[in-house]
Design an enzyme around this catalytic site. Structure first.
Site, PDB file in Angstrom:
ATOM      1  N   CYS A  84     -10.383   0.871   7.470  1.00 15.77           N
ATOM      2  CA  CYS A  84      -9.846   2.183   7.830  1.00 15.77           C
ATOM      3  C   CYS A  84     -10.490   3.317   7.039  1.00 15.77           C
ATOM      4  O   CYS A  84     -10.668   4.419   7.556  1.00 15.77           O
ATOM      5  CB  CYS A  84      -8.335   2.208   7.613  1.00 15.77           C
ATOM      6  SG  CYS A  84      -7.813   1.525   6.025  1.00 15.77           S
ATOM      7  N   GLU A 133       0.857  -1.204   0.000  1.00 13.30           N
ATOM      8  CA  GLU A 133       0.000   0.000   0.000  1.00 13.30           C
ATOM      9  C   GLU A 133       0.887   1.247   0.000  1.00 13.30           C
ATOM     10  O   GLU A 133       0.690   2.170   0.792  1.00 13.30           O
ATOM     11  CB  GLU A 133      -0.888   0.027   1.260  1.00 13.30           C
ATOM     12  CG  GLU A 133      -1.537  -1.288   1.608  1.00 13.30           C
ATOM     13  CD  GLU A 133      -2.476  -1.207   2.798  1.00 13.30           C
ATOM     14  OE1 GLU A 133      -2.000  -0.888   3.903  1.00 13.30           O
ATOM     15  OE2 GLU A 133      -3.666  -1.457   2.634  1.00 13.30           O
TER      16      GLU A 133
HETATM   17  O1  FUB Z   1      -2.663  -0.004   9.248  1.00 18.92           O
HETATM   18  C1  FUB Z   1      -3.793   0.770   9.535  1.00 18.92           C
HETATM   19  C2  FUB Z   1      -4.487   1.144   8.250  1.00 18.92           C
HETATM   20  O2  FUB Z   1      -4.916  -0.042   7.594  1.00 18.92           O
HETATM   21  C3  FUB Z   1      -3.605   1.817   7.241  1.00 18.92           C
HETATM   22  O3  FUB Z   1      -3.554   3.197   7.354  1.00 18.92           O
HETATM   23  C4  FUB Z   1      -4.210   1.396   5.962  1.00 18.92           C
HETATM   24  O4  FUB Z   1      -3.352   1.583   4.879  1.00 18.92           O
HETATM   25  C5  FUB Z   1      -4.548  -0.039   6.234  1.00 18.92           C
HETATM   26  O5  FUB Z   1      -3.437  -0.841   6.076  1.00 18.92           O
HETATM   27 ZN    ZN Z   2      -7.913   3.256   4.459  1.00 20.16          ZN
END
Ligand code: FUB
Ligand code: ZN
Length: 678
Positions: free
Chosen positions: A441, A345
């Site tokens: 999230c 990501e």
């Molecule tokens: O790790 C917490 C949240 O979940 C991150 O900000 C997102 O990218 C997802 O991985």
């Molecule tokens: Zn998110």
């Protein structure tokens, strides 16, 4: 150093903009209730959230511990599964989901708090109070508050800051607590946040253990707690986390080695350079390039920018500017999304901005908007606001369906549903929005940023009010100690006509209006006697403002054909269309498929026609632009053949706002269209 500015409180801003008022109402009437149900796992066919489950289970664990009983539950997620030790906790109190599941409810609560600031609502407040009470009940006696470790083994707390998100949960708790305090005046959640932060501060800090968050947010949250309470220990803790990050020996390596020793595994080098993914590869003031996990990088930038503002640290401010430039000049999608690769990501190398495999997480665009607002607070330069607006109007909004009941986590710029469903390289790309996510999230993050829109529209110093976004609203503001009420009428989805009126009161001060990068020549009319000048993309108007005064601005808002730098391999020879802050895309619903056979004619962009289209009953701007369509080959035509000129027919291509794609069922979508070279 020029005075930094502060955002307006959502309490003092009523959004009246025809488009954004609908979004705000949608969040309040549909999204917040929907998410409450999701947090309680009551949305049929949606991925479970486990938030309420984990909170209640942790409350039982805390109660059991207070009564001197052992209580250790199992942990179930798609990655980890552990069994409880026999007889210690009932199986139904297992911890479910990701280690950061607590944060989803904190974000929801923060969104509710902003909504309550904008408009009191006793029923909604009562529901939020229920959430607050659940959170407080899950807090351990020493202030520790993280349901994962409370349920699965408190003795492991703080042993894996890199991966296990306790400090991330702390950050979101603090953000929610400050907003809740501001909205209701209540101290309950603020005390819980202070107590957890205090528990963390007992362990980490100068002369104590070294450590920093593996997923940033605690930095900006603690600075906000400091600003809310005036208690300097929170600023000190935030600065400790910022300063320890990237120093040698790496704290992440040290904790990893401790875990490896336990398992009898060989230790790893303790050099910081290994931790670019977590932005812990070098001291923050030396950073030059946005790297690693995109949300983490954006949240780190927010903490750095807040610290630069509060401490006046010029080296920190310079590092923020370098990271900003890295993002904006080399790593930003036209849609305001960041984090191009699904691998981790993360940010990819400069100019690697693929359309179909794009990750562009909704939260990362939200993080970019947060960062931009903070850069604006440091220095009012229109470029920051341009990017903030780009993120808000495009990727932030595309993260949510027009009915607020489903969400995108990943925001690609090109989608072929058949490919998504059959190609493992596109597993992360969903052609339709989802009801909820195991890792949820994004949905509550959208709720909190849209609910706090008033804080992005404008910021102020004691004598100057900066209008960064042209979003219709009413506001009350104090300039030089004198309160005035202002009304901005705007509807950027339709036109660039903006009118600011003083509704009541009078004040001596400066009103500063951003000149957006998308605008053609602006025609501005200000009251006689008001002195004006331009600086860093803002028109400043200084005078004695009184009831009845108006400023009118006419921004020309032509449809533009845009190309990316030729260094972006993916989009070379392609073009996309924008109007004002909106990026447009072609959808199968209007243009048939396959969309890759469409060619746009950017040299004929002046022929673009604007119209209003109903998408899921919402009237939205749409465009038709001249183009060509390559005739599809005959059935069984050979895969390869001698070259002949392309067989193209004239067509009109219909484009809709990127944020509204995917609201008419499953179908292809493209932002970038091939350019007709004739
Ligand atoms: O790790 C917490 C949240 O979940 C991150 O900000 C997102 O990218 C997802 O991985
Ligand atoms: Zn998110």
């Amino acid at each position: 150093m020029a005075a930094s500015s502060r955002p307006l409180s959502p309490r003092n801003v009523t959004v009246t903009d025809p488009f954004w008022a609908r979004e705000m109402a949608l969040i309040r009437q549909a999204v917040i209730p929907y998410q409450w149900e999701a947090l309680h796992d009551r949305v049929p066919d949606a991925a479970p959230s486990w938030w309420a489950h984990n909170m209640r289970a942790a409350a039982r664990a805390v109660a059991a511990k207070k009564a001197g009983k052992l209580y250790l539950a199992a942990h179930h997620s798609d990655k980890i599964e552990t069994l409880p030790e026999e007889g210690k906790a009932p199986l139904e109190d297992a911890f479910y989901g990701f280690v950061f599941q607590d944060s989803d409810g904190y974000k929801w609560l923060e969104a509710v708090a902003y909504q309550l600031m904008a408009k009191p609502d006793p029923a909604l407040q009562a529901q939020a109070q229920e959430a607050v009470d659940m959170i407080c009940a899950a807090q351990e006696e020493d202030g520790y508050l993280d349901t994962f470790y409370t349920l699965t083994g408190r003795e492991r707390a703080f042993t894996n800051l890199r991966d296990n998100h306790e400090l991330y949960c702390l950050g979101h708790l603090v953000e929610a607590a400050v907003a809740w305090h501001q909205a209701t005046g209540r101290e309950d959640l603020l005390d819980a946040a202070r107590r957890f932060a205090g528990c963390v501060a007992e362990k980490f800090g100068p002369g104590k253990e070294r450590g920093c968050p593996g997923h940033e947010i605690a930095e900006m949250a603690l600075l906000r707690l400091y600003e809310e309470t005036g208690e300097t220990q929170w600023k000190n803790l935030a600065e400790f986390f910022l300063n320890v990050r990237g120093t040698e020996p790496s704290t992440f390596a040290l904790e990893e080695n401790a875990r490896r020793r336990e398992k009898g595994q060989p230790e790893l080098p303790v050099t910081a350079a290994r931790y670019a993914y977590h932005q812990a590869h070098m001291p923050v003031r030396e950073m030059k390039e946005a790297v690693g996990h995109a949300v983490r990088q954006m949240y780190l930038c927010c903490g750095m920018a807040d610290d630069a503002r509060l401490s006046g640290d010029q080296d920190m401010a310079a590092a923020c500017q370098r990271l900003w430039d890295s993002v904006v000049h080399e790593k930003l999608y036209i849609t305001g999304g960041v984090g191009g690769t699904h691998v981790g990501e993360a940010f990819s190398r400069p100019y690697d901005l693929p359309s179909d495999t794009a990750y562009s997480e909704t939260c990362a665009a939200i993080g970019l908007a947060f960062f931009a607002r903070r850069m604006l607070q440091l220095a009012p330069k229109s470029g920051y606001a341009d990017v903030m607006e780009q993120a808000l109007y495009n990727t932030v909004l595309s993260g949510m369906a027009l009915d607020g009941q489903s969400f995108f986590y990943v925001n690609p710029l090109e989608v072929d549903p058949d490919a998504c469903e059959s190609d493992a390289r596109l597993r992360h790309v969903k052609p339709v929005r989802q009801k909820w996510f195991g890792c949820a999230c994004c949905p509550p993050n959208i709720a909190r940023i849209v609910s706090s829109l008033g804080s992005y529209i404008a910021t102020q110093t004691d004598d100057t009010l900066f209008f960064h976004l042209y979003i219709g609203h009413d506001q009350k503001v104090v300039l030089n100690g004198q309160e005035i009420s202002l009304r901005m009428e705007a509807d950027l989805l339709k036109s660039g006509e903006v009118r600011l009126s003083v509704l009541s009161g009078q004040a001596d001060g400066v009103l500063a209006f951003r000149d957006p990068a998308w605008a053609g020549n602006a025609h501005v009319v200000i009251p006689a006697g008001v002195k004006s000048w331009s600086e860093e993309g803002y028109l400043y108007a200084k005078g004695h403002w009184k009831e009845g005064d108006t400023v009118t601005i006419h921004f020309t808002m032509p449809v533009k054909a845009v190309t990316a730098s030729p260094l972006v391999r993916e989009t070379l020879g392609q073009v996309c269309f924008t109007r004002g802050p909106l990026v447009f895309c072609a959808e199968e619903a209007d243009n048939g498929k396959p969309l890759h056979l469409l060619f746009a004619c950017p040299d004929r962009v002046a022929e673009a026609q604007e119209k209003t289209m109903l998408i899921d009953s919402v009237p939205l701007p749409a465009l038709t632009v001249p183009g060509k369509r390559m005739r599809a080959p005959a059935e069984h035509a050979p895969l390869y053949q001698p070259w002949t000129p392309a067989d193209l027919e004239d067509t009109l291509i219909t484009l809709v706002p990127y944020f509204a794609w995917g609201n008419r069922g499953k179908g292809e979508m493209r932002v970038w269209l091939r350019e007709d070279k004739e």
